[in-house]
Design an enzyme around this catalytic site. Structure first.
Site, short mmCIF file in Angstrom:
data_model
loop_
_atom_site.label_atom_id
_atom_site.label_comp_id
_atom_site.label_asym_id
_atom_site.label_seq_id
_atom_site.Cartn_x
_atom_site.Cartn_y
_atom_site.Cartn_z
N ASP A 196 -12.10 -10.89 -0.04
CA ASP A 196 -13.38 -11.05 0.68
C ASP A 196 -14.39 -10.14 0.01
O ASP A 196 -14.02 -9.15 -0.64
CB ASP A 196 -13.29 -10.81 2.21
CG ASP A 196 -12.51 -9.59 2.61
OD1 ASP A 196 -12.51 -8.59 1.87
OD2 ASP A 196 -11.91 -9.61 3.70
N HIS B 147 -10.43 -6.56 -1.44
CA HIS B 147 -11.48 -6.40 -0.41
C HIS B 147 -12.60 -5.67 -1.13
O HIS B 147 -12.66 -4.43 -1.14
CB HIS B 147 -10.97 -5.56 0.77
CG HIS B 147 -9.82 -6.22 1.48
ND1 HIS B 147 -9.98 -7.35 2.26
CD2 HIS B 147 -8.51 -5.91 1.53
CE1 HIS B 147 -8.82 -7.71 2.75
NE2 HIS B 147 -7.90 -6.86 2.32
N GLU C 132 0.79 -1.24 0.00
CA GLU C 132 0.00 0.00 0.00
C GLU C 132 0.83 1.29 0.00
O GLU C 132 0.62 2.18 0.83
CB GLU C 132 -0.97 -0.02 1.20
CG GLU C 132 -1.88 -1.23 1.17
CD GLU C 132 -2.76 -1.37 2.42
OE1 GLU C 132 -2.80 -0.45 3.23
OE2 GLU C 132 -3.40 -2.42 2.55
N ASN D 168 2.02 -5.29 -3.04
CA ASN D 168 0.64 -5.63 -2.69
C ASN D 168 -0.17 -4.36 -2.41
O ASN D 168 0.32 -3.45 -1.72
CB ASN D 168 0.70 -6.48 -1.40
CG ASN D 168 -0.59 -7.20 -1.08
OD1 ASN D 168 -1.17 -7.86 -1.93
ND2 ASN D 168 -1.05 -7.07 0.16
N GLU E 227 -5.97 -11.04 -0.88
CA GLU E 227 -6.75 -10.79 0.34
C GLU E 227 -8.24 -10.75 0.02
O GLU E 227 -8.96 -9.81 0.42
CB GLU E 227 -6.33 -9.45 0.98
CG GLU E 227 -4.84 -9.34 1.24
CD GLU E 227 -4.44 -8.11 2.05
OE1 GLU E 227 -5.31 -7.40 2.56
OE2 GLU E 227 -3.22 -7.88 2.15
#
Ligand code: G3I
Length: 359
Positions: free
Chosen positions: A268, A237, A159, A201, A266
Site C-alpha cells: 500500500d 507499506h 518481522e 516476511n 503487503e
C-alpha cells in the site's frame, strides 16, 4: 413486408460501419474491464479483513473479479487461531479457505510466527525453553495441517529483524529459544505440509539498507543450513515520497539474486508518514495522479526486474481506502489503496495496470 420511406432506411454501408464501431467499443470496454490478475499473468492478491468479507457484497464482488490470491489480514494469526493455549478457533479461517477453493483463489497463509500476534498466554510464558519450543512446534504443526492442500504458502516467520540495526528482534521466541527458533519454525512448517511454499516476511526491506542487509544475511544462512525456505515477502507499506524508485529497484535486484521466490506481500502507498503529524488532510485530483504514477513505477519494477520463475505475485494489503488498516491503526487520514471509500477504482488502479504492461 413493411416498406419504409427512404429517409427511414439506413444504407447498408452505414449499418456495417455502425456495427464495426459497436464491436470496437465492446472490445475496448472489455479491455478496460480486464481483471488485474489477467493483465498480470502472475498472481495479484489482496489481504482480506474478516468484517468486510462477511458484510460487504460489493467488496466480495471486486475481490472475486480482480484478484486471484488472498491473504487473511488477521484471522490466521496465532492470537486469533489459538487465543487460549490448546484451544483453536478455526471457523473464520476455514470459511475463508472454503471461499478460496470455491472461487479458485490461491490462499497465502499469514503468519505462523509473529511477535505482535503472539497471544497473551504465550507472551507471558515463563517456563523452560523446551516447553516453549513445544508450543511453537505444536502451533505451526496444527495450523499448517489444518490448511494442508488449501493454503499454497505461508509467511512462516514475520518481522524477526529490527529496523536500523538489523539485530534480531527481542520477543518471547527469541529471548527463550535464541535465533534458531527461525530455522526450526520453517522445519516444522515443511514437515506439516511438504507442498506448501514457505516465506520469510518483513517490512522496510526496500527503504532500510541495514535491515535489508541483515535479512539477506539471514536468508543466506538459512539456505546454507538447508533450512526449507522458498521465498521472501517484501511487505512494502511504503510512502508516496519514499523510498525512491531507484532504491526499490536496487533492493528488488538484491532479493532476486537470492534465487528465492519474491512476493510483494503487503503493498500500500500512503501519503502521510506513520506516527508523524499528518500533512495531507484531503485527497485531491493531483494527489490521485501522483499516486497513479507511483503505483505504475512500483508495479513496473516488479514486473520487469523479477524473472517470471521467481514471481510469487503482488499482494495489496487491502484494496480499498474504505477498509485500509492505515487510517484505523494510526488514527489519521490516508488513501493508500487502489479503490476509494465508495469502492470505485482510483487512478492508482490504472497506474497498477500500466505498470503490468512493461512485460
Ligand atoms: O479485535 C478487535 C475487535 O474486536 C474490534 O472490533 C476492533 C475495533 O477496532 O479492534 C480489534 O482488533 C484490531 C484488529 O486489527 C482487527 O481490526 C486490533 O486492535 C488491531 O491491532 C489489528 O491490527 C492489525 C495489525 O496487523 C495487528 O495485528 C491490522 O488490521 C492488520 O492490517 C495488520 O497487518 C500487519 C501484518 O499482519 C504484518 N505486517 C504489517 C501489517 C500492518 O501493520
Amino acid at each position: 413486408m413493411v416498406l419504409y420511406p427512404m429517409h427511414f432506411r439506413y444504407p447498408k454501408k452505414l449499418i456495417v460501419i455502425a456495427f464495426a464501431v459497436l464491436m470496437l467499443a465492446a472490445c475496448g470496454g472489455h479491455k478496460e474491464n480486464t481483471p488485474l490478475y489477467i493483465h498480470a499473468g502472475f498472481e495479484i492478491g489482496t489481504a482480506v479483513g474478516a468484517k468486510e468479507f462477511a458484510t460487504d457484497s460489493l467488496f466480495r464482488a471486486i475481490l472475486v473479479r480482480e484478484f486471484n490470491s488472498i491473504t487473511a489480514e488477521n484471522i490466521m494469526k496465532m492470537a486469533h487461531l489459538q487465543p487460549v493455549e490448546g484451544v483453536f478457533q478455526w471457523a473464520k479461517a476455514d470459511s475463508l479457505a472454503a471461499f478460496c477453493a470455491r472461487y479458485n483463489k490461491r490462499l497465502h497463509g499469514h503468519a505462523l510466527n509473529w511477535y505482535l500476534s503472539t497471544p497473551a498466554w504465550a507472551k507471558a510464558y515463563a517456563g523452560d525453553s523446551a516447553a516453549l519450543e513445544n508450543i511453537l512446534k505444536n502451533h505451526i504443526t496444527r495450523v499448517v495441517e489444518q490448511f494442508k492442500g488449501k493454503a499454497a504458502s505461508w509467511d512462516v516467520v514475520n518481522e524477526a529483524i529490527l529496523d536500523s540495526t538489523g539485530a534480531y528482534r527481542k520477543s518471547i521466541w527469541y529471548n527463550t529459544l535464541g535465533p534458531e527458533y527461525i530455522a526450526r519454525a520453517f522445519t516444522y512448517a515443511r514437515a506439516a505440509d511438504p507442498d506448501a511454499l514457505l516465506f520469510y516476511n518483513d517490512y522496510s526491506l526496500t527503504s532500510d539498507t541495514v535491515k535489508r542487509a541483515a535479512v539477506l544475511a539471514l536468508i543466506a544462512e538459512l539456505k546454507a543450513n538447508n533450512v526449507p525456505i522458498d521465498g521472501i515477502g517484501l511487505q512494502e507499506h511504503i510512502y508516496m515520497d519514499s523510498p525512491s524508485i531507484d532504491e526499490i529497484r536496487k533492493a528488488l535486484k538484491e532479493f532476486v539474486a537470492t534465487g528465492l521466490l519474491i512476493h510483494i506481500s503487503e503493498l500500500d502507498i500512503s501519503f502521510n508518514h506513520f506516527e508523524k503529524p499528518p500533512v495531507y488532510l484531503s485527497f485531491t485530483d493531483s494527489m490521485a495522479q501522483w499516486q497513479r504514477e507511483r503505483y505504475r513505477q512500483v508495479v513496473a519494477a516488479y514486473t520487469e526486474l523479477v524473472p517470471d520463475s521467481q514471481k510469487y505475485g503482488i499482494t495489496m494489503w487491502g484494496f480499498a481506502d474504505k477498509y485500509t488498516w492505515v487510517c484505523s491503526y494510526f488514527d489519521q487520514p490516508d488513501w493508500p489503496c487502489l479503490y476509494d471509500t465508495t469502492l470505485s477504482a482510483k487512478p492508482a488502479y490504472q497506474g497498477f495496470v500500466e505498470g503490468l504492461k512493461v512485460r
